[in-house]
Design a protein around this motif. Structure first.
Motif, short mmCIF file in Angstrom:
data_model
loop_
_atom_site.label_atom_id
_atom_site.label_comp_id
_atom_site.label_asym_id
_atom_site.label_seq_id
_atom_site.Cartn_x
_atom_site.Cartn_y
_atom_site.Cartn_z
N ARG A 26 0.71 -1.28 -0.03
CA ARG A 26 0.08 -0.04 -0.11
C ARG A 26 0.85 1.18 0.01
O ARG A 26 0.69 2.44 -0.76
CB ARG A 26 -0.84 -0.08 1.37
CG ARG A 26 -1.96 1.12 1.14
CD ARG A 26 -2.92 1.04 0.25
NE ARG A 26 -3.95 1.77 0.28
CZ ARG A 26 -5.23 1.64 -0.13
NH1 ARG A 26 -5.52 0.55 -0.61
NH2 ARG A 26 -5.93 2.51 0.02
N ALA A 27 1.80 1.32 0.90
CA ALA A 27 2.82 2.32 0.81
C ALA A 27 3.41 2.69 -0.48
O ALA A 27 3.53 3.76 -1.07
CB ALA A 27 3.68 2.24 2.03
N GLY A 28 3.87 1.51 -1.05
CA GLY A 28 4.64 1.56 -2.31
C GLY A 28 3.62 2.23 -3.42
O GLY A 28 4.20 2.95 -4.38
N ALA A 29 2.35 1.71 -3.49
CA ALA A 29 1.56 2.21 -4.36
C ALA A 29 1.24 3.57 -4.21
O ALA A 29 1.08 4.37 -5.33
CB ALA A 29 0.22 1.39 -4.39
N ARG A 30 0.95 4.18 -2.91
CA ARG A 30 0.91 5.45 -2.76
C ARG A 30 2.05 6.41 -3.09
O ARG A 30 1.94 7.44 -3.62
CB ARG A 30 0.53 5.71 -1.26
CG ARG A 30 -1.00 5.23 -0.63
CD ARG A 30 -1.42 5.99 0.27
NE ARG A 30 -2.40 5.59 0.85
CZ ARG A 30 -3.72 5.79 0.42
NH1 ARG A 30 -3.71 6.41 -0.59
NH2 ARG A 30 -5.02 5.27 0.71
N THR A 31 3.45 5.84 -2.89
CA THR A 31 4.59 6.56 -3.51
C THR A 31 4.45 6.78 -4.64
O THR A 31 4.78 7.71 -5.21
CB THR A 31 5.89 5.97 -2.58
OG1 THR A 31 5.59 5.96 -1.19
CG2 THR A 31 6.85 6.47 -3.24
N GLU A 66 -0.46 8.35 -11.25
CA GLU A 66 -1.46 7.19 -11.24
C GLU A 66 -1.22 6.29 -10.29
O GLU A 66 -0.11 5.99 -9.93
CB GLU A 66 -1.05 6.66 -12.74
CG GLU A 66 -1.33 7.52 -14.03
CD GLU A 66 -1.18 6.73 -15.43
OE1 GLU A 66 -2.12 5.68 -15.58
OE2 GLU A 66 -0.41 6.99 -16.02
N TRP A 67 -2.41 5.68 -10.09
CA TRP A 67 -2.42 4.65 -9.10
C TRP A 67 -2.17 3.28 -9.93
O TRP A 67 -2.67 3.14 -10.93
CB TRP A 67 -3.85 4.55 -8.57
CG TRP A 67 -4.11 3.46 -7.43
CD1 TRP A 67 -4.52 2.15 -7.71
CD2 TRP A 67 -3.65 3.47 -6.18
NE1 TRP A 67 -4.42 1.52 -6.43
CE2 TRP A 67 -4.14 2.42 -5.48
CE3 TRP A 67 -2.89 4.57 -5.27
CZ2 TRP A 67 -3.50 1.92 -4.16
CZ3 TRP A 67 -2.73 4.18 -4.03
CH2 TRP A 67 -2.95 2.97 -3.61
N PRO A 68 -1.20 2.54 -9.43
CA PRO A 68 -0.72 1.34 -10.35
C PRO A 68 -1.79 0.03 -10.41
O PRO A 68 -1.21 -0.76 -11.01
CB PRO A 68 0.68 0.81 -9.38
CG PRO A 68 0.38 1.38 -8.13
CD PRO A 68 -0.50 2.73 -8.05
#
Length: 102
Positions: A86-91, A98-100
């Motif tokens: 989740r933290a990686g996606a937000r970063t 863009e959301w991955p």
């Protein structure tokens, strides 16, 4: 007051491709972090500072001990992985806009 989830727009193909190496790296780090946390938790739960967690094929442990260790490890791994993903996606979203995810 709780924070509401904001629906994300579907990720573009390029965002998914660009995120893949980032996601793999964060998964590796997550596995290492989860492993370290599990070892510390297991030492404290068993009160034995030198013992490693029992594996499923180690006959010197009771089935109950093996299952409890596996359950603890599974919970820790799942929570750490979800947190890091989740933290990686937000970063990634902050960097690219863009959301991955799907």
């Amino acid at each position: 007051m709780t924070k509401q989830a904001v629906p994300e727009t579907p990720a573009s193909t390029s965002a998914k491709i660009l995120y893949r190496p980032f996601g793999i790296a964060s998964s590796v780090v997550g596995g290492l972090v989860a492993s370290a946390i599990f070892k510390q938790v297991y030492k404290r739960v068993t009160k034995n500072s030198g013992a490693d967690a029992p594996g499923p094929l180690q006959s010197e442990y009771l089935l109950r001990q093996v299952l409890v260790a596996a359950a603890i490890q599974g919970v820790i791994y799942a929570v750490v992985k979800a947190s890091i993903d989740r933290a990686g996606a937000r970063t990634f979203q902050k960097w690219t806009g863009e959301w991955p995810g799907s």
